[in-house]
Scaffold this motif. Structure first.
Motif, short mmCIF file in Angstrom:
data_model
loop_
_atom_site.label_atom_id
_atom_site.label_comp_id
_atom_site.label_asym_id
_atom_site.label_seq_id
_atom_site.Cartn_x
_atom_site.Cartn_y
_atom_site.Cartn_z
N ASP A 251 1.01 -1.09 -0.14
CA ASP A 251 0.02 -0.15 0.17
C ASP A 251 0.98 1.09 0.14
O ASP A 251 1.63 1.46 0.88
N ILE B 61 0.84 4.71 0.62
CA ILE B 61 0.03 5.80 1.08
C ILE B 61 0.53 7.03 1.54
O ILE B 61 1.63 7.22 2.10
N GLU C 8 0.37 11.22 2.50
CA GLU C 8 -0.18 12.25 3.31
C GLU C 8 0.13 13.65 3.02
O GLU C 8 1.43 13.99 2.72
N GLU D 77 -12.92 11.10 -1.13
CA GLU D 77 -13.97 10.45 -0.37
C GLU D 77 -13.53 10.95 1.20
O GLU D 77 -12.65 11.28 1.62
N ALA D 78 -14.22 10.44 2.05
CA ALA D 78 -14.24 10.85 3.49
C ALA D 78 -13.86 12.02 3.90
O ALA D 78 -12.97 12.14 4.88
N ASP E 216 -9.87 16.62 6.43
CA ASP E 216 -9.42 14.87 6.49
C ASP E 216 -10.26 14.70 5.15
O ASP E 216 -11.27 14.93 4.89
N LEU E 217 -9.39 13.78 4.41
CA LEU E 217 -9.93 13.53 3.28
C LEU E 217 -9.30 12.03 2.83
O LEU E 217 -8.25 11.69 3.21
N LYS E 218 -9.90 11.50 1.69
CA LYS E 218 -9.18 10.31 1.31
C LYS E 218 -9.38 10.32 -0.20
O LYS E 218 -10.44 10.59 -0.86
N GLN F 155 -8.76 7.52 -3.10
CA GLN F 155 -8.16 6.10 -3.35
C GLN F 155 -7.80 6.08 -4.85
O GLN F 155 -7.90 7.08 -5.60
N LEU G 186 -3.19 5.24 -2.17
CA LEU G 186 -4.08 5.88 -1.48
C LEU G 186 -3.48 7.38 -1.08
O LEU G 186 -2.44 7.43 -0.54
N THR G 187 -4.21 8.23 -1.10
CA THR G 187 -3.81 9.65 -0.64
C THR G 187 -4.71 10.12 0.52
O THR G 187 -6.04 9.98 0.47
N LYS G 188 -4.00 10.41 1.65
CA LYS G 188 -4.99 11.18 2.72
C LYS G 188 -4.41 12.33 3.13
O LYS G 188 -3.31 12.90 2.68
#
Lengths: 987, 419
Positions: free
Chosen positions: B183, B185, B187, B307-308, B377-379, B381, B409-411
């Motif tokens: 994964d 990821i 940020e 998302e989120a 906060d966000l996500k 995919q 994944l980007t957060k």
């Protein structure tokens, strides 16, 4: 899966035990309230009686026969310990289970023992024998854990046992056990510091260990026991540097910090060049990453010791470690040791750590704060990483602020001030106050922005928050002091605000300003004093003091308006509750109001009170932190922690570099250079093999001699080198040599050492029957036959060789010519050949002597015996006994050496002997027939001559054979078969 | 080095203590409690405290304080790193690191602590080494344990990892399905100021791996664009030399889940923020009320959906309640902590979500000086915002064909909008 199987297979048993555990359950239920009770009684320190009763059931369970009950009980006991409750009265019941077969139960008992042994010393002794037995277990894990627990029992009476166990474990074959012994050293040291000398010897031995597993732990022991014995490090310095990347992460931290200290004592400063030179270097550095170039640039001024470079080079990759402590320790190493221009290397990694946990950030920011005072340039490109977020904890915010202030310069000040403006508005008022101070610091440090800052601060005076206003006042006061001339407006403004400010520090600051610059605000100042006279009694002490101060200053400058006011205030002060204020009032009165008693001082009152005062320098709180080594606890606390080791200054002249020379560095170096890459796709099974091999090797090395690598190199030049070196550092060396070499004396090759050290004399061989072996039969040799025997003399040609005498005889009817030694295999075989025999007449025979280096193994030496026409392959296979060399020892020496060879070096067995053979002579004969050994004269008549002298000798030979790793045919085997009577080989 | 460890819960009860040297009375914690009293938030307690005879080094994690006692000079980061490692191990063993879980597994916890330190110096901190010595609790085993009480969860042999030079992997791993998942990821840490300009923005990433492969596989992971990576830190398994020369990750992986590497994307690349926020929060002088209006819209999302999405605002103390309407998602206002949370969910570019309404202030309280900042906060995919791409994963040393997978994944990390 497994579990499922077991379940099924145990299903029947489980059903049966279910009933039983139901009983258990009842027991537990019953126990529950009592446990609660105990908890209560404990917190109240209730009488012993109650919890004794409470633990009764646990005691019962522990004493039952059922393993499961015991385990259950122990689990509950451990639960009690974990909660910090006292379970010490269960000691007798628990200690009985120390020898349990159930591993988990045993471990829990260990936990208990370590916790309570100190309190119940006598009972704890009951368990010692179990550990002693476990120390001899073949399973290394059990040996290690036994040593761990034994050494953790803090009972002074077992110090000698611990000492012995540590010594044995330090020579253990398993690196894991040796690691444990390194930990045990510290435990023993803290229990009994008198053992220091002996422990240092063990540390010295373990420092030579080549296993990465041991390196970290032994350095911890070194740091704890004898951090000042820098001389122990010399020989291991390069090895430690090279092993560093492969050591486990925690070990890396301690090794790096120890090496930092070491390097500061051994190398000269790389910082000697001036600032201009630094820039040059920086360019060179950026142009190419290679060290060679930057080294060349420095060459005119300073040449870095290659060992110094080695350390820097080998620690650099660790900046990429995932362990923040490792990164920090490399960073501090670079900070304290690297040339100025190379320190920048660590910046990126330090900034990376800021994304770790809050606590990590805190420590890293502290260190960056200290660094950024001295070297702004290092962190300036990363300024934005220090911007504060509203979600940061307060201590993180203040540290970031500190760093930003340190980084401020003419170029970036506007950005920073803009950033500060948002911080001032923060909801976190403590932080807002800190920001105001930071602005003040920027204003004093960078004169261009002083006015801007001052204006900004004045604006803040109208802020609604009191702390902000108060802090602004204090900072403005400091700023005004630096350039008071043009700012009477601000003072007036502050006087206006005075009524609304309630924070005492701020009020005091305004009063001080009024007094100090009363000539600039001649109308306002007396009015402020009037107001203060009204509210004097309700003020804080600090404000009262400043009021008295203001009154005095005004009295001196403007006595007409303020005389009465001043007297009123002085009267109030005279009867104040605080003696500070009463004191001050009395002093001021004497000083300013002239009367007959006041004397000379009165004349100078004006000069005393209104003297021009130097402006305060606004400095970073981290200014003086650089006296501590970065990354240390002391640095973090800004006070010297106990056990802190000062970092010494660079020596003006570097101490002798050659102390670090170790003869054979090459293999180590080569290996380590491959190692971090872990030799690419080498399959791990291979690498594991390698590691086990290594560990074997190291164990044999450590057992064999102090500097194993020296020994393995054969040939005369290494021999010579060694001698040279012994001359160089005779004092240091001789001791270790004597200590570690004495049990090598039996080996052919080691004879050299014995000669050169002269600590043990090789004796003439004890006379025994000489056995002759056939080398070449005359049938196969076309008439030439050869026989050989071992004369048991030291070889004259080369000390490392075993002397062999070959008798050549000519069985044919013609003379043989040019008999010589031809090809040999293995090719590396080192043979000292006899001179070519020109001619051997028929029926004549000649005896020649050869020297063969068997490399301490029983491997056969194959070579060709050639005549003019033919060549015959022959081989000489030595018996183990022939590889030995006797030496003379007194009985005392012998037993001392024997003591060092315990543990894995020791093999003891019981030998059954026939009565006929039981005489000492017979035993001796037999021993001598198989091995070239000497007899130790036994002085004690009480010891039965029959067994003692040869017994230990055999043991001795055995042990030395084992140490060098070739333990194939034991010379004892025939010995055992021959005899029929029991005798202990071990005394 | 580390003398003792105390575990303290949020309310200040010491619920576990462990001593590696002689016992230190728990009264030493009083100094800590004193500091804790002074600090308003538990996060604000200084991690390093000095007492007359000891030094206290504390971490705060999962509402628990891990307080260690040190008697002599020791690198504070060493202790802190270790304490976090302990917390990680608890998490790994029990699924979470909380008071109740630790209390339930107190014996395992104690056995773990016993193995992790010897005389205060770390002995075994690799999760897989520990798992060979002390088996993590499973439901099945606990059932068996209660039935028979004989199941030992302690091994009696030295874990293979402990001796080899790859302590992170145990020997003899076997799987029927061989899989390796990675994964990536990323940020985004950013600060956006009032006017919407980016004050600072950085990207850091982490590659989390889940490798279940039989035997001793030797993996090489290479990237399409390794130049993006500015600063990296690796799991000890990664061969640094290979990285330096080829910019590829070559390693023998640990078994199971682990963090392969952390990286920082070079700051030269301008970071494209995926969303923008239009906000106005104002408090009026006239009456005890304020107005709030927030709109979130997509900025550079490269065709992916955000998302989120969630906006968190720490309101000033004076804000009593919020009366708002959200066009999408729902909001909550916690009166005690003064935190407004607006949970938006998926961002619809056609219809931008908006939160609007009034805030009521405590009567009589002065108007708050400053406006609160918004945390986003966000996500996203299937996208790494830096553009980093894994090009391939090769395996040597084993014959079978593993199943491989990479997920992006980007957060939002610390994404803050100042107002």
């Amino acid at each position: 899966m497994d579990v499922g199987f077991c379940l099924r297979s145990e299903a029947a048993g489980a059903m049966r035990t279910a009933l039983m555990s139901a009983e258990n359950l009842q027991l537990t239920l019953k126990a529950e309230p009592s446990q609660e009770e105990r908890a209560l009684t404990h917190t109240k320190r209730g009488p012993e009686e109650t919890h004794k009763a409470g633990n009764e059931d646990l005691k019962e369970m522990l004493e039952s026969n059922k393993e499961s009950l015991k385990l259950e009980a122990m689990k509950r006991v451990v639960g009690l310990i974990a909660k910090g409750k006292n379970a010490s009265e269960l000691f007798p019941a628990v200690v009985k289970n120390v020898a349990s077969k159930n591993i988990e139960l045993k471990k829990l008992v260990y936990v208990y023992l370590v916790r309570y042994a100190e309190e119940q010393q006598d009972l704890a002794l009951l368990s010692i024998s179990t550990f002693q037995r476990a120390l001899k277990e073949p399973n290394q894990f059990i040996r290690a854990s036994a040593l761990r627990v034994l050494s953790s029992i803090r009972v002074p009476i077992i110090v000698p046992i611990m000492m012995l166990a540590i010594k044995e474990a330090a020579a253990d074959m398993s690196p894991y056990v040796r690691k444990t012994s390194a930990h045990a050293i510290q435990k023993l040291y803290s229990l009994d510091p008198d053992q220091k000398e002996q422990l240092i010897e063990v540390i010295e031995k373990l420092l030579k260990d080549k296993s990465t597993l041991v390196a970290g732990s032994v350095v911890v022991a070194f740091e704890e026991v004898c951090p000042d014995r820098i001389d122990l490090i010399h020989k291991n310095y390069r090895k430690l540097c090279n092993l560093l990347v492969d050591v486990e992460e925690w070990g890396q931290v301690v090794i790096i910090s120890m090496l930092t200290r070491y390097a500061r004592t051994q190398f000269t400063s790389p910082w000697k060049e001036g600032a201009s030179f630094e820039e040059n270097n920086e360019k060179a550095f950026y142009a190419s990453d290679s060290e060679e170039k930057s080294e060349r640039t420095e060459a005119e001024a300073y040449v870095m010791d290659p060992d110094h470079r080695l350390l820097l080079r080998n620690t650099k990759p660790l900046l990429q470690s995932r362990n923040t402590a490792v990164v920090m320790s490399v960073a501090q190493l670079y900070w304290h040791l690297a040339p100025r221009h190379e320190v920048n290397l660590v910046t990126k990694s330090l900034v990376r750590l800021l994304r770790s946990h809050r606590e990590v950030q805190y420590i890293v920011l502290q260190n960056i704060a200290t660094m950024s005072i001295q070297r702004k340039g290092m962190f300036e490109p990363y300024m934005k990483s220090f911007y504060v977020r509203s979600t940061d904890a307060t201590h993180i915010k203040t540290l970031k602020l500190e760093i930003l202030t340190n980084l401020a310069n003419e170029a970036n000040i506007s950005t920073i001030l803009r950033e500060f403006q948002t911080y001032v508005k923060s909801q976190d008022k403590a932080f807002a106050a800190a920001t105001i101070q930071a602005i003040g610091r920027c204003a004093t440090n960078i004169s261009e922005v002083t006015d801007t800052c001052l204006n900004g601060l004045v604006l803040l005076l109208s802020n609604r928050d009191e702390t902000v206003v108060a802090e602004s006042v204090v900072v403005i006061k400091k700023l005004l002091q630096t350039q008071p001339t043009q700012h009477s407006e601000i003072i007036k403004h502050m006087a206006k605000l005075f009524d609304n400010i309630t924070v005492s520090m701020a009020r005091a600051s305004i009063l001080w300003l009024m007094g100090e610059y009363c000539d600039r605000v001649p109308k306002i100042a007396p009015d402020v004093l009037r107001k203060m006279a009204k509210s004097f009694t309700a003020e804080e002490d600090i404000v009262k003091l400043q009021t008295v101060n203001l009154a005095a200053k005004l009295y001196l400058t403007n006595s007409k308006q303020t005389k009465l006011l001043t007297q009123y205030i002085l009267n109030l002060g005279k009867y104040d509750q605080s003696y500070d204020i009463r004191d001050r009032t009395r002093f001021i009165r004497q000083l300013i109001v002239p009367n007959e008693k006041s004397g000379a001082l009165n004349k100078y009152a004006r000069r005393i009170l209104l003297a021009p005062k130097p402006a305060p320098v606004l400095e970073s709180a981290f200014k003086d932190r650089d006296r501590y080594q970065l990354g240390t606890l002391s640095h973090s606390l800004n006070s010297k922690a106990s056990g802190y080791q000062e970092l010494s200054d660079w020596p003006a002249v570097a101490p002798d570099q050659s102390v670090r020379n170790v003869e054979v560095v090459e293999p180590v170096r080569a290996r380590s250079s491959q190692r971090f890459s872990l030799s690419g796709p080498a399959s791990s099974s291979e690498s594991e093999e390698q590691s086990s091999e290594e560990s074997d090797k190291t164990s044999s090395d450590s057992g064999k001699s102090s500097s194993g690598s020296e020994e393995t190199s054969s040939g005369s030049d290494s021999q010579q080198k060694k001698k040279k070196k012994t001359k160089k550092a005779p004092q240091k060396k001789s001791k270790t040599a004597a200590a570690s070499r004495c049990y090598l004396f039996l080996r052919g090759k080691m004879v050299a050492d014995v000669y050169s050290r002269a600590s043990f004399q090789v004796t003439a061989p004890s006379f025994g029957p000489v056995k002759t072996y056939e080398l070449l039969h005359h049938m196969t040799g076309k008439g030439l036959s050869a026989k050989y025997h071992f004369p048991r003399q030291p070889c004259l040609h080369q000390p490392g060789m075993v002397a062999v005498q070959v008798t050549l005889s000519n069985g044919s009817d013609r003379s043989l010519e040019e008999i010589h030694v031809g090809d040999r295999s293995p090719a590396s075989l080192n043979i000292h050949c006899f001179n070519t025999i020109e001619r051997l007449e028929p029926e004549a025979s000649v005896t020649v002597s050869m020297g063969i280096d068997f490399s301490d193994s029983t491997q056969a030496a194959n070579f060709q015996l050639c005549t003019k026409e033919d060549g015959f392959s022959v081989s000489i296979q030595p018996a183990v006994g022939e590889l030995l060399m006797p030496s003379s020892l007194s009985e005392q020496d012998f037993s001392r050496e024997q003591g060092k060879l315990l543990g894995m070096n020791e093999t003891s067995a019981t030998v059954a002997m026939a009565t006929a053979n039981a005489s000492s002579q017979a035993v001796k004969q037999r021993v001598l027939s198989v091995a070239n050994v000497g007899e130790v004269p036994s002085g004690a008549p009480s010891i039965s001559r029959r067994d003692v002298p040869p017994g230990p000798l055999v043991m001795k030979t055995l042990s030395s054979v084992l140490t060098t790793g070739s333990c194939r045919p034991s010379p004892r085997a025939p010995f055992i078969r021959d005899d029929g009577k029991r005798s202990r080989a071990e005394t | 080095m580390i003398h003792s460890l105390f575990l303290i819960n949020h309310s200040g009860d010491i619920f576990l203590e462990k001593h590696w040297k002689s016992v230190i009375s728990r009264s030493v914690c009083d100094y800590f409690f004193e500091a804790k009293e002074k600090a308003a938030e538990p996060e604000n307690v200084a991690p390093v405290l000095q007492t007359p005879h000891h030094y206290l080094i504390t971490i705060y994690r999962g509402k628990l304080f891990f307080l260690s006692v040190v008697q002599t000079e020791a690198p504070p980061l060493f202790v802190i790193e270790f304490l976090h490692r302990v917390a990680d191990i608890f998490q790994d063993y029990f699924g979470e690191c909380s008071e109740s879980v630790i209390k339930d597994n107190v014996v395992t916890v104690y056995e773990l602590l016993e193995e992790m330190l010897d005389n205060g110096f770390p002995l075994a901190t690799e999760s897989n080494v520990l798992k060979e010595m002390i088996r993590p609790p499973t439901i099945l085993r606990s059932v068996v344990n209660t039935l028979t009480g004989t199941w030992s969860n302690v091994g009696d042999t030295l874990p293979t990892g402990q001796l080899s030079n790859i302590p992170w992997r145990r020997a003899g791993v076997k799987y029927t399905n061989n899989e390796a998942y990675f994964d990536v990821i990323e940020e985004i840490d950013a600060i956006v100021d009032k006017s919407g300009t980016t004050v600072c923005a950085e990207i850091q990433g982490v590659i989390e791996a889940c490798v279940r492969l039989t035997g001793m596989p030797d993996l090489t992971l290479s990237f399409m664009n390794p130049r993006l990576l500015d600063d990296v830190s690796f799991h000890p398994c990664v061969r640094f030399k290979r990285w330096e020369s080829e910019r590829a990750l070559s390693f023998i992986p640990p078994d199971g889940n682990f963090t392969l590497m952390n990286y920082h994307v070079s700051s030269q690349n301008l970071v494209a923020l995926p969303v923008y926020v239009k906000q106005s929060i104002s408090f009026f002088d006239s009456g005890p009320c304020g107005r709030l209006d927030i709109t979130v819209g997509p900025k550079q999302t490269m065709g992916k959906t955000v998302e989120a999405l969630m906006v968190t605002i720490h309101m000033p103390k004076a804000v009593l309640s919020a009366n708002l309407t959200a066009t999408q998602g729902s909001y909550t206002y916690d009166l005690a902590t003064k935190v407004l949370v607006w949970d938006i969910g998926k961002l619809n570019p056609q219809k931008l979500p908006n939160l609007k309404g009034s805030l009521s202030l405590q009567a009589g309280a002065p108007k708050p000086e400053d406006n609160p900042s918004l945390n986003i906060d966000l996500k996203i995919q299937q996208m790494a915002i830096s553009g980093l791409k894994v090009s391939r994963l090769e395996m040597f040393g084993e014959k079978y064909k593993p199943f491989k997978g990479v997920k992006y994944l980007t957060k939002a990390g610390k994404f803050q909008v100042r107002t």
